[in-house]
Design a protein around this motif. Structure first.
Motif, short mmCIF file in Angstrom:
data_model
loop_
_atom_site.label_atom_id
_atom_site.label_comp_id
_atom_site.label_asym_id
_atom_site.label_seq_id
_atom_site.Cartn_x
_atom_site.Cartn_y
_atom_site.Cartn_z
N VAL A 164 38.90 49.32 40.67
CA VAL A 164 40.14 49.53 39.92
C VAL A 164 40.33 48.40 38.91
N LEU A 165 40.25 48.75 37.63
CA LEU A 165 40.46 47.76 36.58
C LEU A 165 41.88 47.18 36.66
N HIS A 166 42.01 45.92 36.37
CA HIS A 166 43.27 45.19 36.28
C HIS A 166 43.85 44.79 37.64
N LEU A 167 43.39 45.38 38.72
CA LEU A 167 43.98 45.07 40.03
C LEU A 167 43.82 43.60 40.41
N PRO A 168 42.66 42.97 40.16
CA PRO A 168 42.57 41.53 40.47
C PRO A 168 43.58 40.69 39.68
N ARG A 169 43.79 41.02 38.41
CA ARG A 169 44.76 40.28 37.61
C ARG A 169 46.18 40.49 38.13
N LEU A 170 46.50 41.71 38.51
CA LEU A 170 47.82 42.00 39.07
C LEU A 170 48.05 41.17 40.33
N TRP A 171 47.07 41.15 41.22
CA TRP A 171 47.18 40.35 42.44
C TRP A 171 47.40 38.87 42.11
N GLN A 172 46.63 38.36 41.14
CA GLN A 172 46.76 36.96 40.77
C GLN A 172 48.15 36.66 40.22
N LYS A 173 48.65 37.52 39.36
CA LYS A 173 49.96 37.29 38.76
C LYS A 173 51.07 37.29 39.80
N VAL A 174 51.05 38.26 40.70
CA VAL A 174 52.09 38.32 41.74
C VAL A 174 51.96 37.13 42.69
N SER A 175 50.73 36.75 43.00
CA SER A 175 50.51 35.58 43.87
C SER A 175 51.03 34.31 43.23
N LEU A 176 50.75 34.13 41.95
CA LEU A 176 51.24 32.95 41.24
C LEU A 176 52.76 32.95 41.16
N GLU A 177 53.34 34.10 40.89
CA GLU A 177 54.80 34.20 40.83
C GLU A 177 55.41 33.84 42.18
N ALA A 178 54.83 34.35 43.25
CA ALA A 178 55.35 34.09 44.60
C ALA A 178 55.31 32.60 44.93
N ALA A 179 54.31 31.91 44.40
CA ALA A 179 54.17 30.47 44.65
C ALA A 179 54.97 29.63 43.66
#
Length: 78
Positions: free
Chosen positions: A18-33
């Protein structure tokens, strides 16, 4: 420590293909932190929402899971 600009490309895909899914995970992870750079939403209205909707997922459930469980990327895909 300064905030981080998400550097994973939207053209990157994980084991599920799935394209973009790794970036989505990274963005939400960074936001959460509390580490995402200004101007970058955890889940934006563009590709982020298209991927979540395309997979039939709920935006709040995705955000909650990543924020609370803090999965690795492969755990997130599972």
């Amino acid at each position: 420590m300064s905030n981080i600009v998400p550097l994973i490309s939207s053209g990157t895909k994980g084991p599920l293909g799935v394209l973009h899914l790794p970036r989505l995970w990274q963005k939400v992870s960074l936001e959460a932190a509390g580490k995402i750079a200004d101007g970058y939403p955890g889940i934006g209205a563009g590709y982020d929402s298209m991927v979540i909707d395309g997979l039939g997922l709920d935006k709040e459930a995705v955000k909650s899971y990543i924020t609370n469980e803090k999965p690795t990327y492969t755990q997130f895909e599972a």
